[in-house]
Design an enzyme around this catalytic site. Structure first.
Site, mmCIF file in Angstrom:
data_model
loop_
_atom_site.group_PDB
_atom_site.id
_atom_site.type_symbol
_atom_site.label_atom_id
_atom_site.label_comp_id
_atom_site.label_asym_id
_atom_site.label_seq_id
_atom_site.Cartn_x
_atom_site.Cartn_y
_atom_site.Cartn_z
ATOM 1 N N THR A 263 46.605 9.668 45.904
ATOM 2 C CA THR A 263 45.182 9.557 45.357
ATOM 3 C C THR A 263 44.383 10.290 46.572
ATOM 4 O O THR A 263 43.458 10.951 46.181
ATOM 5 C CB THR A 263 44.722 8.243 45.019
ATOM 6 O OG1 THR A 263 45.342 7.746 43.829
ATOM 7 C CG2 THR A 263 43.269 8.258 44.813
ATOM 8 N N HIS B 136 42.030 15.166 38.825
ATOM 9 C CA HIS B 136 42.344 14.080 37.766
ATOM 10 C C HIS B 136 43.499 14.479 36.992
ATOM 11 O O HIS B 136 43.367 15.541 36.474
ATOM 12 C CB HIS B 136 41.210 13.374 37.162
ATOM 13 C CG HIS B 136 41.619 12.410 36.197
ATOM 14 N ND1 HIS B 136 41.795 11.135 36.630
ATOM 15 C CD2 HIS B 136 41.862 12.656 34.873
ATOM 16 C CE1 HIS B 136 42.233 10.427 35.508
ATOM 17 N NE2 HIS B 136 42.126 11.171 34.409
ATOM 18 N N GLU C 41 42.458 10.054 26.831
ATOM 19 C CA GLU C 41 41.723 11.006 27.467
ATOM 20 C C GLU C 41 41.543 12.014 26.825
ATOM 21 O O GLU C 41 40.529 13.086 26.903
ATOM 22 C CB GLU C 41 42.119 10.968 28.918
ATOM 23 C CG GLU C 41 42.129 9.912 29.750
ATOM 24 C CD GLU C 41 42.734 10.010 31.202
ATOM 25 O OE1 GLU C 41 43.167 10.936 31.654
ATOM 26 O OE2 GLU C 41 42.723 8.881 32.046
ATOM 27 N N PHE D 145 33.310 2.022 45.033
ATOM 28 C CA PHE D 145 33.299 3.278 44.897
ATOM 29 C C PHE D 145 32.720 3.964 43.746
ATOM 30 O O PHE D 145 32.543 5.017 43.398
ATOM 31 C CB PHE D 145 34.589 3.959 45.363
ATOM 32 C CG PHE D 145 35.732 3.697 44.455
ATOM 33 C CD1 PHE D 145 35.762 4.277 43.220
ATOM 34 C CD2 PHE D 145 36.499 2.821 45.007
ATOM 35 C CE1 PHE D 145 37.094 4.032 42.355
ATOM 36 C CE2 PHE D 145 37.842 2.319 44.096
ATOM 37 C CZ PHE D 145 37.782 2.953 42.664
ATOM 38 N N TYR E 278 36.167 6.395 33.268
ATOM 39 C CA TYR E 278 36.225 5.746 34.297
ATOM 40 C C TYR E 278 36.137 4.049 34.297
ATOM 41 O O TYR E 278 35.670 3.166 35.164
ATOM 42 C CB TYR E 278 35.359 5.951 35.671
ATOM 43 C CG TYR E 278 36.107 7.173 36.105
ATOM 44 C CD1 TYR E 278 37.395 7.463 36.623
ATOM 45 C CD2 TYR E 278 35.213 8.162 36.169
ATOM 46 C CE1 TYR E 278 37.815 8.483 37.083
ATOM 47 C CE2 TYR E 278 35.732 9.619 36.777
ATOM 48 C CZ TYR E 278 37.093 9.503 37.132
ATOM 49 O OH TYR E 278 37.683 10.739 37.920
ATOM 50 N N LYS F 224 37.802 18.715 39.752
ATOM 51 C CA LYS F 224 36.712 18.131 39.774
ATOM 52 C C LYS F 224 35.714 18.967 40.475
ATOM 53 O O LYS F 224 36.038 20.035 41.123
ATOM 54 C CB LYS F 224 37.065 16.894 40.699
ATOM 55 C CG LYS F 224 37.885 15.723 40.074
ATOM 56 C CD LYS F 224 38.251 14.769 40.786
ATOM 57 C CE LYS F 224 38.854 13.429 40.212
ATOM 58 N NZ LYS F 224 39.177 12.531 40.863
ATOM 59 N N ARG G 253 51.019 14.786 37.748
ATOM 60 C CA ARG G 253 50.915 13.697 38.605
ATOM 61 C C ARG G 253 51.777 13.834 40.052
ATOM 62 O O ARG G 253 51.088 13.744 41.205
ATOM 63 C CB ARG G 253 51.393 12.117 38.171
ATOM 64 C CG ARG G 253 50.432 11.626 37.244
ATOM 65 C CD ARG G 253 49.008 11.131 37.404
ATOM 66 N NE ARG G 253 49.305 10.034 38.238
ATOM 67 C CZ ARG G 253 48.069 9.416 38.613
ATOM 68 N NH1 ARG G 253 46.723 9.710 38.133
ATOM 69 N NH2 ARG G 253 48.065 8.260 39.405
ATOM 70 N N ASN H 3 38.739 14.310 45.819
ATOM 71 C CA ASN H 3 40.086 14.502 45.795
ATOM 72 C C ASN H 3 40.617 15.459 44.816
ATOM 73 O O ASN H 3 41.690 15.683 44.309
ATOM 74 C CB ASN H 3 41.035 13.087 45.648
ATOM 75 C CG ASN H 3 40.740 12.436 44.224
ATOM 76 O OD1 ASN H 3 39.707 12.996 43.481
ATOM 77 N ND2 ASN H 3 41.535 11.550 43.865
#
Ligand code: CMP
Length: 165
Positions: free
Chosen positions: A91, A115, A126, A57, A49, A9, A85, A112
């Protein structure tokens, strides 16, 4: 072998953590089969998303994710989705375990860093959203026989060896 979609990110890019994060995945034995640096258009983020539409948020998330470039990766390996993951951690940076990417590099709950697809269905969706089919590259890495037992590399059901002992 499984493929998963990873996004480093804008906070990971701005904090110049990209190399260290990719290094962790390479160290684990995951193979990079796709990579591109992009500023993600809002329309793509809305699709990515869509499950979060309406959450408090949501707008801040889209503003954060579209503000600066991200590095989009496709990684391949055994159980790649679950493995990535686990390596990412929980998260929220403030809650993520030490030893995970979020646990070691971040403390924010909204910035964070990373992703990763959370299921095979999400990974398929995705990967298609962020990569054209010809942008994903199939190739062998020479260390594969040292990363995996030969049974894991062989096509077909586990336990069937490519070469007889
Ligand atoms: P990720 O799991 O990649 O995808 C959804 C993102 O929404 C998540 O990372 C966080 O960046 C963000 N997010 C999830 N929950 C919250 C929250 N309660 N407050 C702020 N951001 C959140």
């Amino acid at each position: 072998m499984e493929r998963t979609l990873i996004i480093l990110k804008p906070d990971a890019v701005q904090r110049q953590l990209v190399g260290r994060i990719i290094g962790r995945f390479e160290d684990k034995g995951l193979k990079i089969v796709g990579a591109k640096m992009r500023r993600i258009p809002r329309e793509t983020l809305e699709r990515h998303y869509s499950d979060h539409l309406g959450k408090p948020f949501y707008e801040r998330l889209l503003a954060f994710m579209s503000k600066d470039p991200v590095l989009i990766l496709a990684l391949e390996g055994k159980n790649a989705i679950a493995v990535c993951r686990k390596m990412m951690g929980a998260t929220f940076g403030s809650k993520a375990e030490a030893g995970t990417i979020r646990g070691d590099f971040g403390i924010s709950d909204s910035f964070n860093l990373i992703h990763g697809s959370d299921s095979p269905e999400a990974a398929a969706k995705e990967l298609k959203l962020f990569f054209a089919a010809d942008e994903l590259v199939s190739y062998d890495i020479i260390s594969a026989p040292w990363i995996y037992d030969e049974d894991e590399l062989a096509p077909g059901p586990p336990g069937r060896s490519r070469t007889p002992h």
